[in-house]
Design an enzyme around this catalytic site. Sequence first.
Site, PDB file in Angstrom:
ATOM      1  CE  LYS A  98      -5.184  -0.974   0.200  1.00  0.00           C
ATOM      2  NZ  LYS A  98      -5.362  -0.500  -0.297  1.00  0.00           N
ATOM      3  CE  LYS A 153      -1.073 -12.127  -6.074  1.00  0.00           C
ATOM      4  NZ  LYS A 153      -1.420 -12.095  -4.685  1.00  0.00           N
ATOM      5  CE  LYS A 175     -12.728  -9.572 -10.606  1.00  0.00           C
ATOM      6  NZ  LYS A 175     -13.627 -10.805 -10.454  1.00  0.00           N
TER       7      LYS A 175
HETATM    8  P1  TYM Z   1      -7.124 -14.563  -1.535  1.00  0.00           P
HETATM    9  O1  TYM Z   1      -9.145 -14.711  -1.029  1.00  0.00           O
HETATM   10  O2  TYM Z   1      -5.860 -13.299  -1.813  1.00  0.00           O
HETATM   11  O3  TYM Z   1      -6.687 -15.817  -2.241  1.00  0.00           O
HETATM   12  C1  TYM Z   1      -7.423 -17.334  -2.317  1.00  0.00           C
HETATM   13  C2  TYM Z   1      -5.841 -18.495  -2.459  1.00  0.00           C
HETATM   14  O4  TYM Z   1      -5.667 -17.821  -3.794  1.00  0.00           O
HETATM   15  C3  TYM Z   1      -4.405 -17.392  -4.001  1.00  0.00           C
HETATM   16  N1  TYM Z   1      -3.902 -17.237  -5.055  1.00  0.00           N
HETATM   17  C4  TYM Z   1      -2.950 -17.683  -6.284  1.00  0.00           C
HETATM   18  N2  TYM Z   1      -2.612 -18.819  -5.769  1.00  0.00           N
HETATM   19  C5  TYM Z   1      -1.446 -19.010  -6.574  1.00  0.00           C
HETATM   20  N3  TYM Z   1      -0.840 -17.816  -8.497  1.00  0.00           N
HETATM   21  C6  TYM Z   1      -1.473 -16.789  -8.121  1.00  0.00           C
HETATM   22  N4  TYM Z   1      -1.712 -15.436  -8.215  1.00  0.00           N
HETATM   23  C7  TYM Z   1      -2.818 -16.812  -6.878  1.00  0.00           C
HETATM   24  N5  TYM Z   1      -3.451 -15.539  -6.439  1.00  0.00           N
HETATM   25  C8  TYM Z   1      -4.008 -16.110  -5.372  1.00  0.00           C
HETATM   26  C9  TYM Z   1      -3.874 -17.476  -2.522  1.00  0.00           C
HETATM   27  O5  TYM Z   1      -2.396 -18.104  -1.847  1.00  0.00           O
HETATM   28  C10 TYM Z   1      -5.040 -17.864  -1.528  1.00  0.00           C
HETATM   29  O6  TYM Z   1      -3.904 -18.998  -0.758  1.00  0.00           O
HETATM   30  N6  TYM Z   1      -5.330 -13.475   3.355  1.00  0.00           N
HETATM   31  C11 TYM Z   1      -6.447 -14.934   2.352  1.00  0.00           C
HETATM   32  C12 TYM Z   1      -7.374 -15.023   2.834  1.00  0.00           C
HETATM   33  C13 TYM Z   1      -7.619 -15.529   4.640  1.00  0.00           C
HETATM   34  C14 TYM Z   1      -6.977 -17.198   3.970  1.00  0.00           C
HETATM   35  C15 TYM Z   1      -7.213 -16.623   5.768  1.00  0.00           C
HETATM   36  C16 TYM Z   1      -6.031 -17.888   3.673  1.00  0.00           C
HETATM   37  C17 TYM Z   1      -8.222 -14.990   4.871  1.00  0.00           C
HETATM   38  N7  TYM Z   1      -7.578 -16.319   6.097  1.00  0.00           N
HETATM   39  C18 TYM Z   1      -6.755 -17.825   6.730  1.00  0.00           C
HETATM   40  C19 TYM Z   1      -5.662 -19.166   5.174  1.00  0.00           C
HETATM   41  C20 TYM Z   1      -6.220 -19.297   5.626  1.00  0.00           C
HETATM   42  C21 TYM Z   1      -6.497 -14.455   1.186  1.00  0.00           C
HETATM   43  O7  TYM Z   1      -6.780 -13.112   0.939  1.00  0.00           O
HETATM   44  O8  TYM Z   1      -6.353 -14.629   0.019  1.00  0.00           O
END
Ligand code: TYM
Length: 336
Positions: A118, A202, A205
């Site tokens: 950020k 990476k 969205k």
């Molecule tokens: P989020 O919602 O951004 O993403 C969900 C999952 O997708 C994976 N991911 C990717 N993996 C490979 N390449 C990419 N380009 C890519 N984009 C996203 C993310 O690594 C994730 O596993 N903070 C987390 C959600 C969360 C969470 C948790 C996860 C909240 N509490 C506790 C595990 C345990 C998040 O924003 O993921």
Amino acid sequence: MKQNKKRIISGINPSGNSLHIGNFFGAVKGQIELQENDQYETYYFVADLHALTTIHDKARLLSNVKSVVLDYLSLGLDPKKCIFFRQSQVVAHSQLAVVLANYIGLGQMKRMHAFKDKLQKGVEIDSVNMGLFNYPILMAADILLYKPYGVPVGEDQRQHVELSRDIAERFNRTYNTEIFSLPEALINKNVGRIVGTDGQRKMSKSLGNIIGIFDDPAVIKKQIMACFTDPNRKKATDPGQVKGNPIFLYHDLLNQNQKEVEDLKNRYRLGQVGDVEVKEKLFLAHQNYFAQAKAKRQQLAGDFSMVEEILTEGAKKAGLMANQTLSQVYQLLGLK
Ligand code: TYM
């Protein structure tokens, strides 16, 4: 026996209204494989509280949560095999986060990527939302409540899982206990960071470099046709580079016709195929790969009250484990 199973926890933030292939191959696919494995007890959730860092509009939040719940279930989460719930329905997540904030210093929090990113984007430090700053603490609570063995995620979440370990260690040491497990980030080396259609960053969205899953076919086609390929190749007759070319990475993931993929790669190297053909074939492979999930999604969307029941049941089951841990923590602290 049930109590010998290793627990797994992971979640998805419904900050967007649908998942992309980075989410699927980087995290969801592995989560489904763990759910199928008898050695594990799996907990998966939609992290709606985390979405509050960016969404301050009730209708949008509700619609995103609904959509991500449907995406997750259609892609293969099976509520008979895993415990699937909505984060806000298990209040212990918020309660443990308040406690855990006391076992982590400001310095370490300032080093967390989401916050640093950020600032790098030019946002003034004083205007950073405290929800975003505290995000990793809520995530540590999400994880530690379930005393898990592992957290299947993409590479971008590694630092968060490591922070959970640090908090767990500090807490355990302070109270001379082993109440919290030290969770492992389960990251698949090959797909832990799926590159976006810009070929550099990476897939994400917010960067506008995604290939969706359930979007309208016209949208998916546009995303694929706009994909970066080999920048040195000016015309279809120039020999092209396959290695590191995102379009072929996506073919490897989505195209189940291996012969076709090999043929395209060979012809690409020799300058015997145009980008358009490679992309059109990828589009067809994508539609084919997710055809079953799409049908499932339609069926589930038509019976959302059944989906809500799944979530209510899931929250009850997750609540048992979460409240037990919270109660143990309160006892250790002197809150009970
Ligand atoms: P989020 O919602 O951004 O993403 C969900 C999952 O997708 C994976 N991911 C990717 N993996 C490979 N390449 C990419 N380009 C890519 N984009 C996203 C993310 O690594 C994730 O596993 N903070 C987390 C959600 C969360 C969470 C948790 C996860 C909240 N509490 C506790 C595990 C345990 C998040 O924003 O993921």
